[in-house]
Scaffold this motif. Structure first.
Motif, mmCIF file in Angstrom:
data_model
loop_
_atom_site.group_PDB
_atom_site.id
_atom_site.type_symbol
_atom_site.label_atom_id
_atom_site.label_comp_id
_atom_site.label_asym_id
_atom_site.label_seq_id
_atom_site.Cartn_x
_atom_site.Cartn_y
_atom_site.Cartn_z
ATOM 1 N N PRO A 166 -36.161 -21.358 -29.440
ATOM 2 C CA PRO A 166 -37.474 -21.337 -28.257
ATOM 3 C C PRO A 166 -38.007 -22.678 -28.024
ATOM 4 C CG PRO A 166 -37.735 -20.763 -30.718
ATOM 5 C CD PRO A 166 -36.414 -21.217 -30.742
ATOM 6 N N PHE A 167 -38.545 -22.793 -26.635
ATOM 7 C CA PHE A 167 -39.412 -23.769 -26.133
ATOM 8 C C PHE A 167 -39.720 -23.239 -24.892
ATOM 9 C CE2 PHE A 167 -34.760 -24.911 -25.147
ATOM 10 C CZ PHE A 167 -35.241 -25.375 -23.634
ATOM 11 N N GLN A 168 -40.795 -24.001 -24.352
ATOM 12 C CA GLN A 168 -41.294 -23.639 -22.949
ATOM 13 C C GLN A 168 -41.296 -24.831 -21.958
ATOM 14 O OE1 GLN A 168 -45.304 -22.189 -23.856
ATOM 15 N NE2 GLN A 168 -44.554 -20.214 -24.166
ATOM 16 N N LEU A 169 -40.836 -24.578 -20.713
ATOM 17 C CA LEU A 169 -41.261 -25.624 -19.702
ATOM 18 C C LEU A 169 -41.837 -24.842 -18.479
ATOM 19 C CD1 LEU A 169 -37.309 -27.057 -19.986
ATOM 20 C CD2 LEU A 169 -39.491 -28.107 -20.491
ATOM 21 N N SER A 170 -42.691 -25.488 -17.951
ATOM 22 C CA SER A 170 -43.428 -25.054 -16.894
ATOM 23 C C SER A 170 -42.973 -24.705 -15.700
ATOM 24 C CB SER A 170 -44.691 -26.349 -16.641
ATOM 25 O OG SER A 170 -44.280 -27.170 -16.204
ATOM 26 N N GLU A 171 -41.764 -25.427 -15.411
ATOM 27 C CA GLU A 171 -41.026 -25.505 -14.156
ATOM 28 C C GLU A 171 -39.768 -24.453 -14.493
ATOM 29 O OE1 GLU A 171 -39.447 -28.977 -16.032
ATOM 30 O OE2 GLU A 171 -41.240 -27.817 -16.065
ATOM 31 N N LYS A 172 -39.564 -23.949 -15.696
ATOM 32 C CA LYS A 172 -38.414 -23.255 -15.586
ATOM 33 C C LYS A 172 -38.685 -21.789 -16.576
ATOM 34 C CE LYS A 172 -35.431 -26.760 -14.920
ATOM 35 N NZ LYS A 172 -34.251 -26.793 -14.207
ATOM 36 N N ASP A 173 -37.783 -20.715 -16.563
ATOM 37 C CA ASP A 173 -37.967 -19.708 -16.956
ATOM 38 C C ASP A 173 -36.943 -19.680 -18.285
ATOM 39 O OD1 ASP A 173 -37.973 -16.977 -17.927
ATOM 40 O OD2 ASP A 173 -36.961 -16.204 -16.234
ATOM 41 N N VAL A 174 -37.524 -19.970 -19.305
ATOM 42 C CA VAL A 174 -36.728 -20.226 -20.617
ATOM 43 C C VAL A 174 -36.646 -19.042 -21.567
ATOM 44 C CG1 VAL A 174 -36.489 -21.722 -22.464
ATOM 45 C CG2 VAL A 174 -37.413 -22.643 -20.616
ATOM 46 N N GLN A 175 -35.504 -18.493 -21.816
ATOM 47 C CA GLN A 175 -35.379 -17.392 -22.400
ATOM 48 C C GLN A 175 -34.541 -17.612 -23.934
ATOM 49 O OE1 GLN A 175 -33.930 -13.955 -20.317
ATOM 50 N NE2 GLN A 175 -34.608 -14.939 -18.555
ATOM 51 N N SER A 176 -35.192 -17.613 -24.957
ATOM 52 C CA SER A 176 -34.361 -17.695 -26.283
ATOM 53 C C SER A 176 -33.973 -16.311 -26.838
ATOM 54 C CB SER A 176 -35.412 -18.330 -27.403
ATOM 55 O OG SER A 176 -34.733 -18.403 -28.619
ATOM 56 N N VAL A 177 -32.395 -16.259 -26.915
ATOM 57 C CA VAL A 177 -31.978 -14.978 -27.294
ATOM 58 C C VAL A 177 -30.963 -15.195 -28.487
ATOM 59 C CG1 VAL A 177 -30.244 -13.066 -26.273
ATOM 60 C CG2 VAL A 177 -31.773 -14.524 -24.947
ATOM 61 N N VAL A 178 -31.463 -14.521 -29.535
ATOM 62 C CA VAL A 178 -30.409 -14.355 -30.634
ATOM 63 C C VAL A 178 -29.188 -13.798 -30.291
ATOM 64 C CG1 VAL A 178 -29.897 -13.163 -32.817
ATOM 65 C CG2 VAL A 178 -32.288 -13.779 -32.179
ATOM 66 N N LYS A 179 -28.142 -14.469 -30.718
ATOM 67 C CA LYS A 179 -26.753 -14.314 -30.318
ATOM 68 C C LYS A 179 -26.395 -14.244 -28.825
ATOM 69 C CE LYS A 179 -25.527 -11.970 -34.622
ATOM 70 N NZ LYS A 179 -25.105 -10.839 -35.306
ATOM 71 N N ALA A 180 -26.870 -15.214 -28.176
ATOM 72 C CA ALA A 180 -26.829 -15.518 -26.834
ATOM 73 C C ALA A 180 -25.432 -15.729 -26.482
ATOM 74 C CB ALA A 180 -27.847 -16.369 -26.310
ATOM 75 N N ASP A 181 -24.576 -16.342 -27.359
ATOM 76 C CA ASP A 181 -23.179 -16.763 -26.934
ATOM 77 C C ASP A 181 -22.409 -15.450 -26.996
ATOM 78 O OD1 ASP A 181 -23.469 -16.170 -29.737
ATOM 79 O OD2 ASP A 181 -22.631 -18.122 -30.157
ATOM 80 N N GLN A 182 -23.002 -14.281 -27.401
ATOM 81 C CA GLN A 182 -22.036 -12.791 -27.111
ATOM 82 C C GLN A 182 -22.655 -12.160 -26.160
ATOM 83 O OE1 GLN A 182 -22.008 -11.044 -31.200
ATOM 84 N NE2 GLN A 182 -21.817 -13.144 -32.256
ATOM 85 N N LYS A 183 -23.606 -12.619 -25.511
ATOM 86 C CA LYS A 183 -24.320 -11.846 -24.425
ATOM 87 C C LYS A 183 -24.406 -12.477 -23.165
ATOM 88 C CE LYS A 183 -27.555 -10.077 -28.070
ATOM 89 N NZ LYS A 183 -28.794 -10.013 -28.459
#
Length: 200
Positions: A112-129
């Protein structure tokens, strides 16, 4: 594998998938990668690197580099890992890739992190999704594995080509016998490195 990509593409946005290889080992760098595919991209062979054989990962490297709009790599050295800690060092590299990326949407594998100019999504097991995160995991893994094979030639006593720096019994016994070499992370320790026999 395009759950997150589909949403971004429907909004006419590009997505960068970011993953790493090497957060857990006792030696060697951590490699962080970001991959951006063109809108509508599909490839059923791309999956979480842990679910693929070494040969399959290698076969997919050229495919990913050829098909992606952008592939960004950061190799986080041992000195940075020891200075910042592995979590922060990895996070900083992911943020740097996200900031530089041509994509507005960012999906990370549970970072998880935030950037004002980006839509950041932290996803568990994202490498499978996410196909983009899966591709990033493949590039990060193959890049790091090759680096560890090269380190094995330089420091043959430790077996880096086999265990890639992870804390196996063989690796820990080599540390006890030969001490640490320059690519060992000083911030990663195991129970009593001075003992002769290991209870692992």
């Amino acid at each position: 594998m395009i759950e997150f990509e589909s949403i971004a593409w429907e909004n006419n946005e590009l997505l960068v998938g970011i993953d790493e290889a090497g957060r857990g080992p006792m030696a060697g760098p951590c490699v962080v990668c970001g991959v951006v595919f063109p809108q509508g991209y599909l490839n059923p062979e791309i999956n979480d690197s842990k679910k693929l054989s070494e040969r399959k990962r290698q076969d997919l490297v050229d495919v990913i580099y050829n098909d992606a709009l952008n592939v960004e790599l950061i190799v986080v050295d041992v000195e940075t890992i020891d200075e910042k800690n592995i979590y922060q060092a990895t996070k900083d590299a992911m943020i740097a890739i996200a900031k530089k990326s041509i994509a507005k949407v960012v999906v990370t594998d549970a970072m998880p992190f935030q950037l004002s100019e980006k839509d950041v999504q932290s996803v568990v097991k994202a490498d499978q999704k996410s196909i983009s995160v899966a591709a990033a995991s493949i590039i990060a893994k193959t890049t790091r594995d090759q680096l560890m094979v090269e380190y094995d030639r330089k420091y043959p006593a430790y077996g880096f080509a086999k265990h890639k720096g992870y804390g196996t019994k063989q690796h820990k016994e080599a540390i006890i016998k030969f001490g640490r070499c320059p690519i060992h992370r000083t911030s990663f320790r195991f129970k009593d490195e001075h003992q002769i026999s290991l209870d692992i």
